[in-house]
Design a protein around this motif. Structure first.
Motif, short mmCIF file in Angstrom:
data_model
loop_
_atom_site.label_atom_id
_atom_site.label_comp_id
_atom_site.label_asym_id
_atom_site.label_seq_id
_atom_site.Cartn_x
_atom_site.Cartn_y
_atom_site.Cartn_z
N ALA A 20 -50.32 22.90 -7.37
CA ALA A 20 -49.09 23.95 -7.83
C ALA A 20 -49.00 23.83 -9.15
O ALA A 20 -48.83 24.80 -9.93
CB ALA A 20 -47.56 23.54 -7.01
N TYR A 21 -49.12 22.47 -9.68
CA TYR A 21 -48.96 22.41 -11.48
C TYR A 21 -50.25 22.11 -11.88
O TYR A 21 -50.01 21.95 -13.35
CB TYR A 21 -47.80 21.47 -11.43
N GLY A 22 -51.30 21.74 -11.25
CA GLY A 22 -52.51 21.54 -11.97
C GLY A 22 -52.62 20.23 -12.37
O GLY A 22 -51.74 19.33 -12.33
N THR A 23 -53.55 19.80 -13.21
CA THR A 23 -53.81 18.55 -13.64
C THR A 23 -54.09 18.51 -15.16
O THR A 23 -54.77 19.23 -15.59
CB THR A 23 -55.07 17.71 -13.02
N MET A 24 -53.18 17.92 -15.93
CA MET A 24 -53.40 17.74 -17.53
C MET A 24 -54.64 16.88 -17.88
O MET A 24 -54.91 15.82 -17.23
CB MET A 24 -52.26 16.94 -18.20
N PRO B 131 -55.08 11.73 -21.13
CA PRO B 131 -54.48 10.86 -20.19
C PRO B 131 -55.50 10.13 -19.37
O PRO B 131 -56.60 10.57 -19.51
CB PRO B 131 -53.87 11.86 -19.19
N PRO B 132 -55.09 9.13 -18.76
CA PRO B 132 -55.85 8.33 -18.01
C PRO B 132 -56.43 9.22 -16.97
O PRO B 132 -55.92 10.01 -16.20
CB PRO B 132 -55.04 7.30 -17.40
N GLY B 133 -57.90 8.92 -16.63
CA GLY B 133 -58.77 9.76 -15.83
C GLY B 133 -59.33 11.18 -16.38
O GLY B 133 -60.12 11.75 -15.47
N SER B 134 -58.93 11.35 -17.59
CA SER B 134 -59.38 12.73 -18.05
C SER B 134 -61.12 12.59 -18.33
O SER B 134 -61.57 11.65 -18.77
CB SER B 134 -58.88 13.04 -19.34
N PRO B 135 -61.56 13.86 -17.95
CA PRO B 135 -63.21 13.95 -18.19
C PRO B 135 -63.51 14.08 -19.85
O PRO B 135 -64.54 13.96 -20.36
CB PRO B 135 -63.55 15.01 -17.45
N TYR B 136 -62.52 14.24 -20.56
CA TYR B 136 -62.45 14.69 -21.76
C TYR B 136 -63.24 13.66 -22.98
O TYR B 136 -62.84 12.37 -22.64
CB TYR B 136 -61.32 15.23 -22.62
#
Length: 360
Positions: A125-129, A145-150
């Protein structure tokens, strides 16, 4: 080829499904930050966040003068731009004064600084930052944020986003310094981290009645969210002023820059006061970051993120919804006819070409 077509179809379905699941207001509320505001005891009320029209009008040259005692509802502005793969959600924090208690320093009327986050549409519903960019005066800072692929892009990532559980939602934490109100991910902007022996206010989003700080050391004040793009609001005022002669503009001096004068004591004593010095998301700029241009927070956030970050994966720069651009187009602006002060590096017709009705 078949795999590519299947992937594109899946992305389109995700975009359609997530777009229908929640409203932009619900999306903005879900991702809204717990906001730490540093304060200075020599003038607490000037560090309280509020609305740009808090005094009942949209005349910006009387906002320093009308600040009063700070008994106004806590307000945070937001906007949502949607691409085929992401939501780009901006949050902006207004103060009537950018002030100083240091001699030979400079002040100015009105202050708006903020942030934008990229939220991947992943079928939830709200996606992932995935990333954040903040405004600290005339510089941008980026966080993940933790876990981001960026990964690092043309700019180096400046730190990690921290989170705080509030009413069942794990909310990102942001912080603004006192007086000048530069903003970063918590705790990078100031020494206020919420400790009992520090001056500061902690603001929380609410769907109910917004609060007012009881002092410069209030640890729980509810803020309301206001859509910058709503009819009669901040961006509507910008478009309205852009169609007026300069002498009749009430809110803005030029595109993306609030009006502001030296009345009411701005620059008193041995300080100075600058005029027309506060900018909005469609006027925010980092002057030394290369090929990222003024106003892309609103006008072209997908380009902004693709410039600041690497490792973005499937990342569309086509917009299903960008009210900043459609507002300009509907007001009759185009490449050969832009508002006064519109950034020369941005071509409006090219930006309009990024608007799409289909992600297939």
């Amino acid at each position: 080829m078949l795999k590519k077509l299947i992937a594109l179809a899946a992305a389109a379905l995700l975009a359609a499904g997530s777009a229908q699941a929640v409203t932009t207001a619900e999306l903005a509320f879900h991702h809204a930050p717990v906001h730490y505001q540093d304060t200075d005891s020599s003038d607490y009320p000037s560090d309280y966040i509020t609305a740009f029209d808090y005094d009942g009008d949209r005349i910006m040259t009387n906002n320093w003068d009308n600040r009063g005692n700070g008994l106004w509802p806590a307000t945070v502005y937001y906007s949502v731009v949607e691409s085929c793969t992401h939501y780009f959600i901006s949050y902006a924090f207004y103060h009537p004064r950018d002030w100083s208690d240091t001699i030979f320093d400079q002040e100015h009327e009105n202050d708006l600084e903020g942030l934008i986050i990229a939220v991947r549409k992943d079928g939830t519903a709200y996606g992932t930052m995935e990333g954040m960019i903040t405004v600290f005066h005339t510089d941008f800072f980026s966080y993940t944020p933790p876990g981001s692929p960026y990964t690092n892009g043309h700019e180096t990532i400046d730190g990690k986003v921290s989170f705080e559980m509030h009413d069942g939602v794990n909310r990102m934490k942001t912080v603004q310094e006192a007086k000048g109100h530069g903003l970063k991910a918590w705790p990078y902007a100031s020494d206020f981290n919420g400790a009992a022996n520090q001056d500061g206010i902690i603001y929380y989003p609410t769907l109910g009645t917004p609060g007012v700080p009881t002092s410069g050391n209030d640890r729980h004040v509810n803020y309301r969210l206001v859509d910058m793009l709503a009819p009669g609001g901040m961006y509507s005022s910008a478009l309205s002023d852009a169609l007026q002669p300069a002498a009749q503009m009430l809110t803005f001096s030029t595109w993306g820059t609030f009006r502001g004068d030296k009345s009411g004591g701005c620059g008193s004593g041995l300080k100075t006061c600058s005029t027309n010095s506060a900018n909005t998301p469609w006027g925010w700029d980092d002057g030394n970051d290369g090929a990222s241009y003024r106003g892309e927070f609103g006008l072209d956030p997908a380009h902004l993120f693709s410039f600041y970050f690497g490792g973005t994966g499937n990342f569309s720069q086509k917009y299903i919804s960008n009210p900043y651009l459609t507002g300009l187009r509907n007001s009759g602006f185009y490449s050969g006819h832009t508002p006064a002060g519109f950034p020369s590096q941005l071509d409006l017709n090219t930006l309009f070409g990024k608007l799409t009705n289909s992600c297939s």
